[in-house]
Write a protein that holds these residues in place. Structure first.
Motif, PDB file in Angstrom:
ATOM      1  N   ARG A   1      15.613  14.962 -26.055  1.00  0.00           N
ATOM      2  CA  ARG A   1      15.937  13.579 -26.378  1.00  0.00           C
ATOM      3  C   ARG A   1      17.304  13.191 -25.836  1.00  0.00           C
ATOM      4  O   ARG A   1      17.543  12.014 -25.521  1.00  0.00           O
ATOM      5  N   SER A   2      18.190  14.146 -25.688  1.00  0.00           N
ATOM      6  CA  SER A   2      19.557  13.860 -25.247  1.00  0.00           C
ATOM      7  C   SER A   2      19.773  14.064 -23.753  1.00  0.00           C
ATOM      8  O   SER A   2      20.853  13.766 -23.243  1.00  0.00           O
ATOM      9  N   LEU A   3      18.779  14.546 -23.023  1.00  0.00           N
ATOM     10  CA  LEU A   3      18.956  14.899 -21.616  1.00  0.00           C
ATOM     11  C   LEU A   3      17.939  14.199 -20.729  1.00  0.00           C
ATOM     12  O   LEU A   3      16.739  14.222 -21.010  1.00  0.00           O
TER      13      LEU A   3
ATOM     14  N   SER B   1      23.260  12.409 -23.378  1.00  0.00           N
ATOM     15  CA  SER B   1      23.683  11.364 -24.297  1.00  0.00           C
ATOM     16  C   SER B   1      23.329  11.765 -25.718  1.00  0.00           C
ATOM     17  O   SER B   1      22.188  12.170 -25.987  1.00  0.00           O
ATOM     18  N   ALA B   2      24.294  11.650 -26.634  1.00  0.00           N
ATOM     19  CA  ALA B   2      24.055  12.058 -28.023  1.00  0.00           C
ATOM     20  C   ALA B   2      25.069  11.383 -28.935  1.00  0.00           C
ATOM     21  O   ALA B   2      26.168  11.012 -28.500  1.00  0.00           O
ATOM     22  N   PRO B   3      24.723  11.222 -30.221  1.00  0.00           N
ATOM     23  CA  PRO B   3      25.672  10.645 -31.182  1.00  0.00           C
ATOM     24  C   PRO B   3      26.907  11.530 -31.309  1.00  0.00           C
ATOM     25  O   PRO B   3      26.814  12.761 -31.309  1.00  0.00           O
ATOM     26  N   MET B   4      28.084  10.896 -31.433  1.00  0.00           N
ATOM     27  CA  MET B   4      29.331  11.627 -31.608  1.00  0.00           C
ATOM     28  C   MET B   4      29.823  11.514 -33.051  1.00  0.00           C
ATOM     29  O   MET B   4      30.113  12.500 -33.699  1.00  0.00           O
TER      30      MET B   4
ATOM     31  N   ALA C   1      29.488   8.478 -36.610  1.00  0.00           N
ATOM     32  CA  ALA C   1      28.705   7.356 -37.120  1.00  0.00           C
ATOM     33  C   ALA C   1      29.030   6.089 -36.330  1.00  0.00           C
ATOM     34  O   ALA C   1      30.190   5.677 -36.226  1.00  0.00           O
ATOM     35  N   GLY C   2      28.005   5.502 -35.742  1.00  0.00           N
ATOM     36  CA  GLY C   2      28.188   4.263 -35.006  1.00  0.00           C
ATOM     37  C   GLY C   2      28.683   4.424 -33.588  1.00  0.00           C
ATOM     38  O   GLY C   2      28.930   3.429 -32.903  1.00  0.00           O
ATOM     39  N   MET C   3      28.842   5.661 -33.090  1.00  0.00           N
ATOM     40  CA  MET C   3      29.331   5.861 -31.728  1.00  0.00           C
ATOM     41  C   MET C   3      28.503   6.925 -31.012  1.00  0.00           C
ATOM     42  O   MET C   3      28.219   7.986 -31.563  1.00  0.00           O
ATOM     43  N   THR C   4      28.117   6.623 -29.785  1.00  0.00           N
ATOM     44  CA  THR C   4      27.347   7.540 -28.947  1.00  0.00           C
ATOM     45  C   THR C   4      28.120   7.813 -27.667  1.00  0.00           C
ATOM     46  O   THR C   4      28.732   6.909 -27.091  1.00  0.00           O
ATOM     47  N   GLY C   5      28.106   9.063 -27.223  1.00  0.00           N
ATOM     48  CA  GLY C   5      28.776   9.429 -25.987  1.00  0.00           C
ATOM     49  C   GLY C   5      27.787   9.874 -24.927  1.00  0.00           C
ATOM     50  O   GLY C   5      26.695  10.343 -25.237  1.00  0.00           O
ATOM     51  N   ALA C   6      28.159   9.711 -23.660  1.00  0.00           N
ATOM     52  CA  ALA C   6      27.294  10.113 -22.550  1.00  0.00           C
ATOM     53  C   ALA C   6      28.132  10.730 -21.443  1.00  0.00           C
ATOM     54  O   ALA C   6      29.232  10.242 -21.138  1.00  0.00           O
ATOM     55  N   LEU C   7      27.641  11.803 -20.850  1.00  0.00           N
ATOM     56  CA  LEU C   7      28.222  12.412 -19.668  1.00  0.00           C
ATOM     57  C   LEU C   7      27.188  12.368 -18.559  1.00  0.00           C
ATOM     58  O   LEU C   7      26.010  12.650 -18.798  1.00  0.00           O
ATOM     59  N   ARG C   8      27.633  12.035 -17.353  1.00  0.00           N
ATOM     60  CA  ARG C   8      26.693  11.867 -16.242  1.00  0.00           C
ATOM     61  C   ARG C   8      27.237  12.508 -14.972  1.00  0.00           C
ATOM     62  O   ARG C   8      28.445  12.550 -14.745  1.00  0.00           O
TER      63      ARG C   8
ATOM     64  N   THR D   1      28.903  12.485  -7.595  1.00  0.00           N
ATOM     65  CA  THR D   1      29.258  11.390  -8.487  1.00  0.00           C
ATOM     66  C   THR D   1      29.450  11.915  -9.903  1.00  0.00           C
ATOM     67  O   THR D   1      28.779  12.857 -10.320  1.00  0.00           O
ATOM     68  N   LEU D   2      30.359  11.299 -10.623  1.00  0.00           N
ATOM     69  CA  LEU D   2      30.642  11.677 -12.000  1.00  0.00           C
ATOM     70  C   LEU D   2      30.897  10.429 -12.829  1.00  0.00           C
ATOM     71  O   LEU D   2      31.317   9.397 -12.294  1.00  0.00           O
ATOM     72  N   GLY D   3      30.671  10.539 -14.119  1.00  0.00           N
ATOM     73  CA  GLY D   3      30.951   9.401 -14.980  1.00  0.00           C
ATOM     74  C   GLY D   3      30.615   9.690 -16.423  1.00  0.00           C
ATOM     75  O   GLY D   3      30.211  10.803 -16.792  1.00  0.00           O
ATOM     76  N   GLY D   4      30.789   8.699 -17.243  1.00  0.00           N
ATOM     77  CA  GLY D   4      30.496   8.829 -18.656  1.00  0.00           C
ATOM     78  C   GLY D   4      30.474   7.477 -19.320  1.00  0.00           C
ATOM     79  O   GLY D   4      30.712   6.445 -18.675  1.00  0.00           O
ATOM     80  N   GLY D   5      30.195   7.480 -20.608  1.00  0.00           N
ATOM     81  CA  GLY D   5      30.126   6.217 -21.321  1.00  0.00           C
ATOM     82  C   GLY D   5      30.266   6.398 -22.814  1.00  0.00           C
ATOM     83  O   GLY D   5      30.089   7.499 -23.350  1.00  0.00           O
ATOM     84  N   LEU D   6      30.586   5.304 -23.485  1.00  0.00           N
ATOM     85  CA  LEU D   6      30.666   5.251 -24.935  1.00  0.00           C
ATOM     86  C   LEU D   6      29.893   4.040 -25.427  1.00  0.00           C
ATOM     87  O   LEU D   6      29.997   2.945 -24.839  1.00  0.00           O
TER      88      LEU D   6
END
Length: 329
Positions: free
Chosen positions: A239-241, A264-267, A269-276, A295-300
């Motif tokens: 689910r996270s990959l 991508s997974a919850p970090m 309460a109310g916040m999710t983090g992603a690494l790409r 390429t590299l990146g991430g998100g919140l």
């Protein structure tokens, strides 16, 4: 009927690679509106642009309009990219599902016969910065000009039946160097979504044809816009990959592959983090010297608000940095 449609999509994917290889090998040369090849948003850029089978927000209007079919909410996104030297590119998009007027029941998760699909509108703008004008002998004239490009898009995507999505994007493309030129173009896309047998892993297969349209003509000279055929796959073993791969056959050169991965997974309460991370095969060491492709990146993500960043090295040309802000409601 479902098996027939799935077989048709697989056949389309295979059939498109034949003509694509033909025009890629026989029609080498320059194309205009190169900004259409630079991408749109930070998530895709961080995954090597390999997202044609795994996009379901407003950015689908650019990557694969069939991805609009699974939109569950209204979504707006804005991306800003600093590219080479003084150039920059902006992308603004909005999408929302359309409900049938008589629909009163909650939509099913996979099959929603009462839905009319989703609509999206987007603007892609590219600015090449101020350039000094010279005459035909190379002597500066003392004047300056700013090349600019613009694409306005209107897209629609819908689910034909369980797991089968289709979509179309219409584009108005204009380019200004000193003189201006404009043309129209269309993207068409299809996607098949399923679950891998005996597992819970999700799998998607997509086929997209981008930038089918007329050339941009400046005075007596004209060049085609960058027509491309893309075959994409995405696998979600967890689910996270998400793992993705695209094979792109451009009009003007040999086919190339791109790959992407997203965790991508919850970090909290109310916040999710992603690494790409990913690899974009569009630029190689034969095009520019230095490090390219990686390429590299991430998100919140904060409830309805999302921030994403991507870094893409382009060898001796420098690095491209892309930031995206999105909101769903």
């Amino acid at each position: 009927m479902s098996n027939t449609l799935r077989a048709a999509l697989l056949a389309l994917a295979l059939a498109l690679t034949g003509p694509a290889a033909a025009f890629g090998s026989k029609e080498g040369g320059a194309t205009s509106a190169g900004f259409l090849k630079l991408g749109a948003d930070a998530r895709a850029a961080a995954m090597g642009t390999a997202v044609s089978a795994d996009v379901s927000d407003a950015s689908a209007v650019f990557w694969n309009p069939a991805g609009l079919a699974t939109l569950r909410y209204r979504h707006a996104t804005f991306s800003h990219s600093t590219c080479y030297q003084t150039t920059f590119q902006d992308f603004l998009a909005y999408a929302q599902p359309l409900e049938a007027p008589r629909s009163r029941n909650p939509r099913e998760q996979d099959l929603r016969p009462d839905q009319l699909g989703s609509l999206a509108a987007a603007v892609l703008y590219h600015n090449s910065g101020s350039l000094q004008e010279v005459d035909n002998t190379g002597t500066p004239t003392g004047q300056a000009f700013t090349p600019q490009d613009l694409a306005v898009m209107l897209g629609w995507g819908a689910t034909l039946m369980r797991g089968i999505d289709v979509g179309i994007t219409m584009k108005y493309v204009s380019s200004k160097i000193v003189a201006s030129a404009a043309t129209g173009a269309v993207d068409i896309g299809a996607r098949w979504r399923t679950v891998v047998f005996a597992t819970e892993a999700g799998y998607s297969l997509s086929a997209v044809v981008r930038n089918m349209g007329g050339p941009l003509k400046f005075h007596e000279s004209s060049d085609p816009i960058p027509l491309a055929v893309v075959i994409g796959q995405a696998l979600r073993p967890l689910r996270s990959l998400t793992l993705s791969a695209d094979l792109t056959q451009p009009r003007e050169r040999a086919a190339y592959a791109s790959f992407g991965a997203e965790w991508s997974a919850p970090m909290t309460a109310g916040m999710t983090g992603a690494l790409r991370a990913g690899y974009d095969g569009r630029l190689t060491s034969n095009d520019v010297s230095g490090v390219t492709g990686a390429t590299l990146g991430g998100g919140l993500g904060f409830d309805r608000l999302g921030f994403d960043y991507a870094w893409s090295p382009t060898g001796e040309l420098g690095s491209a940095h892309r930031l995206s802000l999105s909101y769903r409601f």
